[in-house]
Design a protein around this motif. Structure first.
Motif, PDB file in Angstrom:
ATOM      1  N   GLU A  44      65.015  73.277  42.966  1.00 56.59           N
ATOM      2  CA  GLU A  44      63.625  73.503  42.572  1.00 56.59           C
ATOM      3  C   GLU A  44      63.538  74.033  41.140  1.00 56.59           C
ATOM      4  N   ALA A  45      64.413  74.973  40.790  1.00 63.23           N
ATOM      5  CA  ALA A  45      64.422  75.530  39.440  1.00 63.23           C
ATOM      6  C   ALA A  45      64.754  74.447  38.408  1.00 63.23           C
ATOM      7  N   GLU A  46      65.710  73.585  38.723  1.00 60.41           N
ATOM      8  CA  GLU A  46      66.079  72.507  37.804  1.00 60.41           C
ATOM      9  C   GLU A  46      64.933  71.520  37.622  1.00 60.41           C
ATOM     10  N   LEU A  47      64.281  71.151  38.716  1.00 64.15           N
ATOM     11  CA  LEU A  47      63.149  70.231  38.626  1.00 64.15           C
ATOM     12  C   LEU A  47      62.005  70.844  37.828  1.00 64.15           C
ATOM     13  N   ASN A  48      61.743  72.125  38.042  1.00 61.46           N
ATOM     14  CA  ASN A  48      60.696  72.806  37.284  1.00 61.46           C
ATOM     15  C   ASN A  48      61.042  72.857  35.794  1.00 61.46           C
ATOM     16  N   ARG A  49      62.310  73.109  35.478  1.00 61.47           N
ATOM     17  CA  ARG A  49      62.748  73.144  34.075  1.00 61.47           C
ATOM     18  C   ARG A  49      62.541  71.780  33.417  1.00 61.47           C
ATOM     19  N   ARG A  50      62.945  70.729  34.125  1.00 60.90           N
ATOM     20  CA  ARG A  50      62.798  69.386  33.557  1.00 60.90           C
ATOM     21  C   ARG A  50      61.333  68.997  33.396  1.00 60.90           C
ATOM     22  N   ARG A  51      60.509  69.374  34.366  1.00 67.11           N
ATOM     23  CA  ARG A  51      59.070  69.085  34.277  1.00 67.11           C
ATOM     24  C   ARG A  51      58.468  69.789  33.066  1.00 67.11           C
ATOM     25  N   ALA A  52      58.853  71.053  32.872  1.00 69.35           N
ATOM     26  CA  ALA A  52      58.341  71.819  31.737  1.00 69.35           C
ATOM     27  C   ALA A  52      58.758  71.173  30.420  1.00 69.35           C
ATOM     28  N   GLU A  53      59.986  70.694  30.328  1.00 71.96           N
ATOM     29  CA  GLU A  53      60.447  70.036  29.099  1.00 71.96           C
ATOM     30  C   GLU A  53      59.603  68.796  28.797  1.00 71.96           C
ATOM     31  N   ILE A  54      59.258  68.043  29.830  1.00 78.54           N
ATOM     32  CA  ILE A  54      58.434  66.846  29.638  1.00 78.54           C
ATOM     33  C   ILE A  54      57.027  67.251  29.190  1.00 78.54           C
ATOM     34  N   LEU A  55      56.445  68.223  29.881  1.00 81.08           N
ATOM     35  CA  LEU A  55      55.092  68.661  29.537  1.00 81.08           C
ATOM     36  C   LEU A  55      55.017  69.269  28.141  1.00 81.08           C
ATOM     37  N   GLU A  56      56.084  69.956  27.717  1.00 77.76           N
ATOM     38  CA  GLU A  56      56.124  70.561  26.381  1.00 77.76           C
ATOM     39  C   GLU A  56      56.445  69.541  25.296  1.00 77.76           C
ATOM     40  N   GLY A  57      56.896  68.367  25.719  1.00 79.82           N
ATOM     41  CA  GLY A  57      57.237  67.326  24.753  1.00 79.82           C
ATOM     42  C   GLY A  57      58.605  67.498  24.108  1.00 79.82           C
ATOM     43  N   THR A  58      59.439  68.358  24.666  1.00 80.11           N
ATOM     44  CA  THR A  58      60.775  68.549  24.090  1.00 80.11           C
ATOM     45  C   THR A  58      61.745  67.447  24.497  1.00 80.11           C
ATOM     46  N   VAL A  59      61.403  66.724  25.536  1.00 77.26           N
ATOM     47  CA  VAL A  59      62.186  65.545  25.934  1.00 77.26           C
ATOM     48  C   VAL A  59      61.223  64.408  26.225  1.00 77.26           C
ATOM     49  N   LYS A  60      61.716  63.197  26.082  1.00 75.81           N
ATOM     50  CA  LYS A  60      60.892  62.021  26.370  1.00 75.81           C
ATOM     51  C   LYS A  60      61.482  61.310  27.577  1.00 75.81           C
ATOM     52  N   PRO A  61      60.680  61.115  28.633  1.00 73.71           N
ATOM     53  CA  PRO A  61      61.191  60.410  29.805  1.00 73.71           C
ATOM     54  C   PRO A  61      61.547  58.968  29.456  1.00 73.71           C
ATOM     55  N   VAL A  62      62.547  58.443  30.146  1.00 65.04           N
ATOM     56  CA  VAL A  62      62.982  57.060  29.944  1.00 65.04           C
ATOM     57  C   VAL A  62      62.692  56.304  31.229  1.00 65.04           C
ATOM     58  N   PRO A  63      61.978  55.178  31.136  1.00 60.00           N
ATOM     59  CA  PRO A  63      61.708  54.391  32.344  1.00 60.00           C
ATOM     60  C   PRO A  63      63.019  53.896  32.964  1.00 60.00           C
ATOM     61  N   LEU A  64      63.044  53.811  34.272  1.00 58.39           N
ATOM     62  CA  LEU A  64      64.231  53.352  34.976  1.00 58.39           C
ATOM     63  C   LEU A  64      64.671  51.975  34.487  1.00 58.39           C
ATOM     64  N   SER A  65      63.703  51.123  34.175  1.00 57.42           N
ATOM     65  CA  SER A  65      64.033  49.771  33.739  1.00 57.42           C
ATOM     66  C   SER A  65      64.851  49.760  32.454  1.00 57.42           C
ATOM     67  N   GLU A  66      64.763  50.815  31.654  1.00 56.45           N
ATOM     68  CA  GLU A  66      65.531  50.895  30.418  1.00 56.45           C
ATOM     69  C   GLU A  66      66.936  51.449  30.636  1.00 56.45           C
ATOM     70  N   LEU A  67      67.214  51.957  31.807  1.00 58.05           N
ATOM     71  CA  LEU A  67      68.516  52.528  32.084  1.00 58.05           C
ATOM     72  C   LEU A  67      69.562  51.486  32.478  1.00 58.05           C
ATOM     73  N   TRP A  68      69.109  50.339  32.931  1.00 63.24           N
ATOM     74  CA  TRP A  68      70.051  49.297  33.371  1.00 63.24           C
ATOM     75  C   TRP A  68      70.639  48.619  32.146  1.00 63.24           C
ATOM     76  N   LEU A  69      71.920  48.811  31.937  1.00 58.78           N
ATOM     77  CA  LEU A  69      72.588  48.297  30.756  1.00 58.78           C
ATOM     78  C   LEU A  69      73.084  46.873  30.915  1.00 58.78           C
ATOM     79  N   ASP A  70      73.202  46.398  32.164  1.00 58.57           N
ATOM     80  CA  ASP A  70      73.775  45.075  32.389  1.00 58.57           C
ATOM     81  C   ASP A  70      72.738  43.953  32.384  1.00 58.57           C
ATOM     82  N   GLU A  71      71.512  44.260  32.116  1.00 56.85           N
ATOM     83  CA  GLU A  71      70.472  43.213  32.108  1.00 56.85           C
ATOM     84  C   GLU A  71      70.251  42.681  30.718  1.00 56.85           C
TER      85      GLU A  71
END
Length: 71
Positions: A44-71
């Motif tokens: 829960e603490a890790e998920l809250n930390r990651r959510r806060a980073e996204i809301l603060e704009g310190t990290v940018k989420p990456v869509p799952l479709s961009e994670l597949w390297l073999d396509e």
């Protein structure tokens, strides 16, 4: 893979599916899970930390479709 390991693997493949599943479970139980599992509170603490980073704009989420390297 060593010849001994290959022989064990080949013998395991000769087992029935339920026996292979049981063997896998038993082998997995012997592996160290240290550091791999989080408590519910830690997760829960890790998920809250990651959510806060996204809301603060310190990290940018990456869509799952961009994670597949073999396509």
């Amino acid at each position: 893979m060593t010849p001994q390991t290959q022989a064990i693997f080949d013998a395991a493949l000769a087992l029935s599916e339920p026996e292979r599943a049981l063997l896998v479970e038993r082998l997995l139980e012997t592996l160290s899970a240290e550091g791999d599992e989080m408590t519910d509170d830690e997760l829960e603490a890790e998920l809250n930390r990651r959510r806060a980073e996204i809301l603060e704009g310190t990290v940018k989420p990456v869509p799952l479709s961009e994670l597949w390297l073999d396509e």
